[in-house]
Motif scaffolding. Structure first.
Motif, PDB file in Angstrom:
ATOM      1  N   GLY A  55      -2.120 -12.612 -12.230  1.00  0.00           N
ATOM      2  CA  GLY A  55      -3.678 -12.828 -12.422  1.00  0.00           C
ATOM      3  C   GLY A  55      -4.465 -12.177 -11.601  1.00  0.00           C
ATOM      4  N   ALA A  56      -3.914 -11.252 -11.010  1.00  0.00           N
ATOM      5  CA  ALA A  56      -4.742 -10.393  -9.807  1.00  0.00           C
ATOM      6  C   ALA A  56      -5.164  -8.895 -10.198  1.00  0.00           C
ATOM      7  N   PRO A  57      -6.231  -8.602  -9.944  1.00  0.00           N
ATOM      8  CA  PRO A  57      -6.618  -7.182 -10.313  1.00  0.00           C
ATOM      9  C   PRO A  57      -6.103  -5.981  -9.678  1.00  0.00           C
ATOM     10  N   PHE A  58      -5.384  -6.310  -8.484  1.00  0.00           N
ATOM     11  CA  PHE A  58      -4.839  -5.151  -7.818  1.00  0.00           C
ATOM     12  C   PHE A  58      -3.368  -5.291  -7.422  1.00  0.00           C
ATOM     13  N   GLY A  59      -2.725  -4.306  -7.272  1.00  0.00           N
ATOM     14  CA  GLY A  59      -1.343  -4.287  -6.754  1.00  0.00           C
ATOM     15  C   GLY A  59      -0.981  -3.019  -6.051  1.00  0.00           C
ATOM     16  N   VAL A  60       0.044  -2.980  -5.322  1.00  0.00           N
ATOM     17  CA  VAL A  60       0.549  -1.839  -4.924  1.00  0.00           C
ATOM     18  C   VAL A  60       2.029  -1.946  -4.165  1.00  0.00           C
ATOM     19  N   VAL A  61       2.986  -0.851  -4.296  1.00  0.00           N
ATOM     20  CA  VAL A  61       3.846  -1.016  -3.334  1.00  0.00           C
ATOM     21  C   VAL A  61       3.688  -0.059  -2.102  1.00  0.00           C
ATOM     22  N   ASN A  62       3.839  -0.973  -0.945  1.00  0.00           N
ATOM     23  CA  ASN A  62       3.492  -0.468   0.284  1.00  0.00           C
ATOM     24  C   ASN A  62       4.547  -0.045   1.201  1.00  0.00           C
ATOM     25  N   ILE A  63       4.869   1.189   1.442  1.00  0.00           N
ATOM     26  CA  ILE A  63       5.934   1.610   2.349  1.00  0.00           C
ATOM     27  C   ILE A  63       5.210   1.963   3.695  1.00  0.00           C
ATOM     28  N   ILE A  64       6.044   1.243   4.691  1.00  0.00           N
ATOM     29  CA  ILE A  64       5.576   1.107   6.029  1.00  0.00           C
ATOM     30  C   ILE A  64       6.283   1.922   6.880  1.00  0.00           C
ATOM     31  N   SER A  65       5.621   3.070   7.515  1.00  0.00           N
ATOM     32  CA  SER A  65       6.531   4.088   8.260  1.00  0.00           C
ATOM     33  C   SER A  65       6.276   3.856   9.660  1.00  0.00           C
ATOM     34  N   ALA A  66       6.582   4.509  10.781  1.00  0.00           N
ATOM     35  CA  ALA A  66       6.223   4.296  11.940  1.00  0.00           C
ATOM     36  C   ALA A  66       4.835   4.385  12.524  1.00  0.00           C
ATOM     37  N   TYR A  68       2.308   4.825   9.601  1.00  0.00           N
ATOM     38  CA  TYR A  68       1.288   4.433   8.728  1.00  0.00           C
ATOM     39  C   TYR A  68       1.523   3.633   7.596  1.00  0.00           C
ATOM     40  N   GLN A  69       0.675   3.050   6.645  1.00  0.00           N
ATOM     41  CA  GLN A  69       1.127   2.506   5.510  1.00  0.00           C
ATOM     42  C   GLN A  69       0.737   3.477   4.222  1.00  0.00           C
ATOM     43  N   HIS A  70       1.690   3.778   3.315  1.00  0.00           N
ATOM     44  CA  HIS A  70       1.568   4.328   2.123  1.00  0.00           C
ATOM     45  C   HIS A  70       1.402   3.573   1.085  1.00  0.00           C
ATOM     46  N   GLN A  71       0.485   3.561   0.235  1.00  0.00           N
ATOM     47  CA  GLN A  71       0.480   2.967  -0.864  1.00  0.00           C
ATOM     48  C   GLN A  71       1.023   3.783  -2.137  1.00  0.00           C
ATOM     49  N   ILE A  72       2.079   3.413  -2.810  1.00  0.00           N
ATOM     50  CA  ILE A  72       2.574   4.104  -4.060  1.00  0.00           C
ATOM     51  C   ILE A  72       2.798   3.022  -5.406  1.00  0.00           C
ATOM     52  N   GLY A  76      -4.826  -0.597 -10.338  1.00  0.00           N
ATOM     53  CA  GLY A  76      -6.061  -1.017 -10.093  1.00  0.00           C
ATOM     54  C   GLY A  76      -6.862  -0.440  -8.890  1.00  0.00           C
ATOM     55  N   VAL A  77      -5.978   0.275  -8.098  1.00  0.00           N
ATOM     56  CA  VAL A  77      -6.810   0.971  -7.041  1.00  0.00           C
ATOM     57  C   VAL A  77      -6.042   2.393  -6.912  1.00  0.00           C
ATOM     58  N   ASP A  78      -6.836   3.468  -6.264  1.00  0.00           N
ATOM     59  CA  ASP A  78      -6.053   4.559  -6.144  1.00  0.00           C
ATOM     60  C   ASP A  78      -5.166   4.413  -4.867  1.00  0.00           C
ATOM     61  N   PRO A  79      -4.094   5.182  -4.922  1.00  0.00           N
ATOM     62  CA  PRO A  79      -2.946   4.988  -3.877  1.00  0.00           C
ATOM     63  C   PRO A  79      -3.551   5.885  -2.630  1.00  0.00           C
ATOM     64  N   GLY A  80      -3.431   5.189  -1.612  1.00  0.00           N
ATOM     65  CA  GLY A  80      -4.031   5.858  -0.265  1.00  0.00           C
ATOM     66  C   GLY A  80      -2.923   5.520   0.845  1.00  0.00           C
ATOM     67  N   VAL A  81      -3.472   6.203   2.116  1.00  0.00           N
ATOM     68  CA  VAL A  81      -2.687   6.100   3.261  1.00  0.00           C
ATOM     69  C   VAL A  81      -3.559   5.486   4.482  1.00  0.00           C
ATOM     70  N   THR A 141       6.611  -3.640   1.166  1.00  0.00           N
ATOM     71  CA  THR A 141       6.469  -4.687   0.293  1.00  0.00           C
ATOM     72  C   THR A 141       6.017  -4.331  -1.161  1.00  0.00           C
ATOM     73  N   LEU A 142       5.903  -5.459  -2.012  1.00  0.00           N
ATOM     74  CA  LEU A 142       5.435  -5.396  -3.170  1.00  0.00           C
ATOM     75  C   LEU A 142       4.273  -6.440  -2.869  1.00  0.00           C
TER      76      LEU A 142
END
Length: 409
Positions: A55-66, A68-72, A76-81, A141-142
Motif C-alpha cells: 500500500g505504498a506509492p513508491f518502490g525501487v530496487v537500490n543497488i549500492i556501489s562504492a 553511489y546508490q543506483h535506483q533500478i 512510482g518514481v523515475d529511477p535515478g542516482v 535492497t528492495l
C-alpha cells in the motif's frame, strides 16, 4: 590508525564494485547499471507488486556501489542516482535485517537524511529488505516508501521479504548469464588460437612431408630398385605412411580454416555436388542422386562439406549392398536445409554426438581410413553459417546428415 582504516575502506569499496560487475551491474554513475532489458523489466514488475502489497506509492530496487546508490526497477518514481552518503538504504542494507520505519523523520538514523528533510525528498514511511545472494554478497535492497506515515502488517512484511528473494533470483540469473558469456568468449578465443596453431603447424609440416614423398617416388621409379626387393617394400611402407600423414595434415588444415572469411552467396546444390563427384572420381552416375536447390552459403566451404560427407559415405559403406547416396533439400523464408543420405553402416544413436567432436573415430571393423575430422569440420561449417548439423538414420539403414543454412536476407 585513521589512515589505515581509510585504506581498508577503499580496498573494500573497490572490491564491491568488482563484485557488482560480476553480476552484470556497472557501478559507474554515468552508465546503465543493468544492460539486460528483460531482467530490468522483470525487476520493475516485482517492485510494482511490492508497492501494491504494501500500500505504498513508491518502490525501487537500490543497488549500492562504492560511491553511489543506483535506483533500478523503479515504480512510482523515475529511477535515478545519488551519492551513497545521501542514501537511506546505504545506512542499513548491510545490517542483515529488514528495516521498517513508520515515520523516518522521527528515526535518528534518517532524521537528517536529505530524502527526509526535503532537500531531495519527503520520505516518511520507509521499508527495505537487504538482497542476500547465494555467496553472501548484498548488492542492495528492495525498498518501498511513501511521503505519508504508515504501518505495515506482519503479513505485508513477510511478502516484501518473499519479493526480495525473487529480486535476488533475477540478479543471480544475470550473474550466471555474465559468467556464461565470459566463458563462451574465452572458449571462442581459445578455439581460434588453437585452430590458428593447428593451421600453421599443418602448413609447416606439409612442405617437408611433400618433399619426402617426392623423393620416395623418384627412388621407386629408379630402374636399379628391384620391385620385389627389401628396399622396394620399405619404400612402399614409407610412401603409404607419408600419404596417410599428408591426408591428416590436409584435414587439420581444412578444419582450422573453417569460419574464416565466410562469403555467403546464392549457390546451386547440384553444381557444387557435381564438382565434388568429379574430384572424388565417382564415375557411376547411379551412386549419387542429387536434387537441385538454391541456397545461401559460402561456395568453397559448401564444397568442403559435401566432399567430407561423400567421402565418409564411401569409407563407411555397407558390405552387404551397393553404395547409394541421395542429396536433397528443402527451403523456405527461414533458409534451407540439405540432406545427405547414404545406405552405409550407419551410426548408433549413442555415438552421434561423439562423432561430431574433432579427432573422434568409431574404429569399427572394415572401416576405411580417416582422421576423425570430417564430421567435425562439417559441423563447424554449419555453425560458421549460423546453422547446425544433425545426424539421423536413413530408412532401411545408413546415415542421413541434415545441415541447415539460414536465409541470406
Amino acid at each position: 590508525m585513521t589512515e589505515i582504516q581509510g585504506q581498508l575502506s577503499f580496498t573494500k569499496d573497490a572490491g564491491r564494485d568488482l563484485e557488482l560487475q560480476e553480476y552484470g551491474l556497472n557501478p559507474a554513475v554515468d552508465s546503465t547499471l543493468l544492460p539486460n532489458a528483460a531482467v530490468l523489466s522483470a525487476l520493475q514488475n516485482l517492485v510494482r507488486l511490492a508497492t501494491e502489497l504494501c500500500g505504498a506509492p513508491f518502490g525501487v530496487v537500490n543497488i549500492i556501489s562504492a560511491e553511489y546508490q543506483h535506483q533500478i526497477g523503479a515504480w512510482g518514481v523515475d529511477p535515478g542516482v545519488c551519492s551513497r552518503e545521501d542514501s537511506m538504504c546505504a545506512k542499513v542494507f548491510l545490517s542483515g535485517e529488514r528495516t521498517v520505519v513508520a515515520d523516518a523523520s522521527q528515526d535518528p538514523r534518517f532524521a537528517d537524511n536529505p530524502f527526509v528533510t526535503g532537500e531531495i525528498g519527503n520520505v516518511r514511511f520507509y521499508a527495505s529488505v537487504p538482497l542476500h545472494t547465494e555467496s553472501g554478497f548484498v548488492p542492495g535492497t528492495l525498498c518501498v516508501f511513501s511521503d505519508k506515515t504508515k504501518e505495515l502488517r506482519p503479513e505485508q512484511v513477510g511478502m516484501l521479504e518473499v519479493l526480495a528473494k525473487q529480486v535476488v533470483e533475477l540478479l543471480e540469473l544475470q550473474h550466471r548469464t555474465v559468467q556464461l558469456d565470459r566463458t563462451y568468449s574465452e572458449l571462442r578465443e581459445s578455439n581460434a588460437k588453437l585452430a590458428g596453431f593447428a593451421g600453421r603447424v599443418s602448413h609447416d609440416l606439409r612442405i617437408p612431408l611433400t618433399t619426402i614423398l617426392g623423393y620416395v617416388e623418384l627412388v621407386e621409379d629408379d630402374p636399379d630398385v628391384e620391385p620385389e626387393s627389401t628396399a622396394a617394400r620399405y619404400l612402399d611402407r614409407i610412401g603409404a605412411s607419408g600419404r596417410r600423414m599428408l591426408g591428416m595434415l590436409e584435414d587439420v588444415l581444412s578444419y582450422s580454416r573453417v569460419g574464416g572469411g565466410i562469403r555467403p552467396a546464392e549457390v546451386s546444390l547440384r553444381e557444387v555436388t557435381d564438382e565434388v563427384v568429379r574430384d572424388l572420381g565417382i564415375e557411376s552416375q547411379s551412386i549419387v542422386d542429387v536434387e537441385d536447390l538454391r541456397l545461401h552459403a559460402d561456395r568453397g566451404q559448401l564444397r568442403t562439406l559435401l566432399q567430407n560427407l561423400l567421402s565418409n559415405a564411401m569409407n563407411y559403406r555397407s558390405p552387404d549392398r551397393g553404395l547409394r547416396i541421395r542429396i536433397s533439400g528443402v527451403s523456405n523464408y527461414h533458409g534451407a536445409t540439405i540432406f545427405v543420405a547414404d545406405n552405409g553402416k550407419g551410426i548408433n544413436p549413442q555415438d552421434r554426438a561423439k562423432v561430431l567432436e574433432p579427432l573422434v573415430r568409431l574404429r569399427r571393423q572394415g572401416d576405411g581410413p580417416g582422421s576423425g575430422l570430417g564430421l567435425a569440420t562439417c559441423s563447424s561449417i554449419a555453425k560458421a553459417h549460423g546453422g547446425e548439423l544433425t545426424l539421423g538414420e536413413t530408412p532401411g539403414g545408413g546415415t542421413t546428415v541434415a545441415v541447415s543454412f539460414p536465409s541470406g536476407s
